[in-house]
Enzyme design. Structure first.
Site, PDB file in Angstrom:
ATOM      1  N   ASP A  65      -5.995  -1.528 -10.288  1.00  0.00           N
ATOM      2  CA  ASP A  65      -6.085  -0.096  -9.956  1.00  0.00           C
ATOM      3  C   ASP A  65      -4.756   0.479  -9.472  1.00  0.00           C
ATOM      4  O   ASP A  65      -4.624   1.692  -9.325  1.00  0.00           O
ATOM      5  CB  ASP A  65      -7.209   0.182  -8.942  1.00  0.00           C
ATOM      6  CG  ASP A  65      -7.132  -0.662  -7.682  1.00  0.00           C
ATOM      7  OD1 ASP A  65      -6.833  -1.863  -7.779  1.00  0.00           O
ATOM      8  OD2 ASP A  65      -7.370  -0.112  -6.586  1.00  0.00           O
ATOM      9  N   HIS A  66      -3.763  -0.369  -9.235  1.00  0.00           N
ATOM     10  CA  HIS A  66      -2.461   0.109  -8.760  1.00  0.00           C
ATOM     11  C   HIS A  66      -1.353   0.016  -9.823  1.00  0.00           C
ATOM     12  O   HIS A  66      -0.255   0.519  -9.612  1.00  0.00           O
ATOM     13  CB  HIS A  66      -2.041  -0.651  -7.496  1.00  0.00           C
ATOM     14  CG  HIS A  66      -2.994  -0.410  -6.355  1.00  0.00           C
ATOM     15  ND1 HIS A  66      -2.704   0.416  -5.293  1.00  0.00           N
ATOM     16  CD2 HIS A  66      -4.265  -0.850  -6.151  1.00  0.00           C
ATOM     17  CE1 HIS A  66      -3.742   0.466  -4.469  1.00  0.00           C
ATOM     18  NE2 HIS A  66      -4.704  -0.296  -4.979  1.00  0.00           N
ATOM     19  N   ASP A 204      -3.179  -1.960  -0.255  1.00  0.00           N
ATOM     20  CA  ASP A 204      -4.477  -2.205   0.323  1.00  0.00           C
ATOM     21  C   ASP A 204      -4.271  -3.356   1.292  1.00  0.00           C
ATOM     22  O   ASP A 204      -3.478  -4.249   1.009  1.00  0.00           O
ATOM     23  CB  ASP A 204      -5.457  -2.678  -0.746  1.00  0.00           C
ATOM     24  CG  ASP A 204      -5.665  -1.677  -1.883  1.00  0.00           C
ATOM     25  OD1 ASP A 204      -5.208  -0.535  -1.780  1.00  0.00           O
ATOM     26  OD2 ASP A 204      -6.264  -2.067  -2.887  1.00  0.00           O
TER      27      ASP A 204
HETATM   28 ZN   LIG Z   1      -6.745  -0.767  -4.607  1.00  0.00          ZN
HETATM   29 ZN   LIG Z   2      -6.116  -4.218  -4.030  1.00  0.00          ZN
END
Ligand SMILES: [Zn+2]
Ligand SMILES: [Zn+2]
Length: 297
Positions: A65-66, A204
């Site tokens: 997701d990054h 995160d």
């Molecule tokens: Zn993330």
């Molecule tokens: Zn992550």
């Protein structure tokens, strides 16, 4: 003035409203992209921003997701005659992951890509510096700060207590230590920095002792808040922050403004719940949606 555009604000699974994580920080000629989730290049179009302006990409970690937007963005830059060196900074493993990305499609870019695995202060020029600190997320993960250095000013009250006189004082303003009548004076003890600005990005991570000192006195603290207070256990298990911890980080670090992002789709109907939980602890909190902009001046 610093402008921060939130191109994507979702957690691991994007929704109709929220794209994967990516944030653009613009300051003078710099355009620094923090993370590049899937679909980032289309978010640039929606925000009416030009990806060709990107000077640096900071990668927090290599969860999809990054980073899944990197190949598409690289290809578009190639088609757009990008002619700068693209600097990509990330945690340990970044060189290997980037090599893999450049192998999975027929990349035809002619521009230079400089890839660095970074820690500590890794970039500095006359006006600003970039620094990173290791986070705890089960995979190598960096938090980042962007700091405008500001001008050094003489602290007149402190200066009066010394015997310093004359032109030599100017050297303190340049950050230089001086020796006067056999005594050494340290610039850092007699000066303060004016107009210094700090923007921090924390994605995160589980809570750890590195975060608060690293983001200390941020003008803008952008921080993940994937889980609400009720999912404290889950946050812990998946090595994320819950919003209570996020707000406590803002408070303890004496940051001026907290931006909540990396929002789970479970709060799509009521993101206000997360915001209210944060505000109970840290009043100046905002929760962003895609394409929101925040200025720091
Ligand atoms: Zn993330
Ligand atoms: Zn992550």
């Amino acid at each position: 003035m610093i402008k921060v555009t939130f191109l994507g604000t979702s957690d691991a699974i994007p929704s109709a409203e929220r794209n994967h994580t990516s944030i653009l920080l613009e300051y003078k000629n710099e355009a620094i992209l923090v993370d590049c989730g899937e679909g980032t290049q289309r978010q640039f179009r929606k925000a009416k921003l030009n990806p060709n302006k990107i000077t640096k990409i900071l990668i927090t970690h290599w969860h999809g997701d990054h980073v899944l937007g990197i190949p598409g963005l690289l290809q578009t830059l190639a088609f757009s005659n990008y002619n700068k060196t693209l600097n990509i900074y990330g945690p340990r493993g970044t060189k290997e992951f980037m090599r893999a990305i450049l192998r999975v499609f027929a990349f035809q870019g002619k521009y230079k890509i400089n890839i660095e695995e970074v820690w500590g202060k890794f970039f500095e020029n006359e006006e600003f510096y970039l620094e990173t600190e290791k986070m705890t997320h089960g995979t190598p993960c960096n938090a980042y700060t962007f700091v405008i250095k500001g001008k050094l000013r003489i602290d007149k009250k402190k200066l009066e207590k010394t015997k310093l006189k004359g032109a030599i004082i100017k050297r303190l303003k340049e950050g230089k230590n001086i020796v006067y009548q056999g005594k050494k004076y340290l610039a850092k003890n007699l000066t303060y920095s004016e107009d210094s600005k700090k923007v921090s990005f924390v994605f995160d991570t589980s809570f750890n002792k590195n975060i608060v000192p690293f983001v200390k006195n941020s003008d803008l603290l952008v921080c993940e808040s994937t889980f609400g207070v009720e999912l404290e256990d889950k946050a812990e298990r998946y090595k994320h922050l819950n919003v209570k911890q996020t707000a406590q980080i803002a408070k303890q670090s004496k940051s001026k403004k907290l931006v909540l992002t990396h929002i789970s789709q479970r709060y799509n109907k009521n993101p206000n719940k997360i915001l209210q939980e944060a505000k109970k602890i840290f009043k100046n909190s905002v929760l962003v949606k895609d394409l929101d902009e925040i200025e720091v001046s």
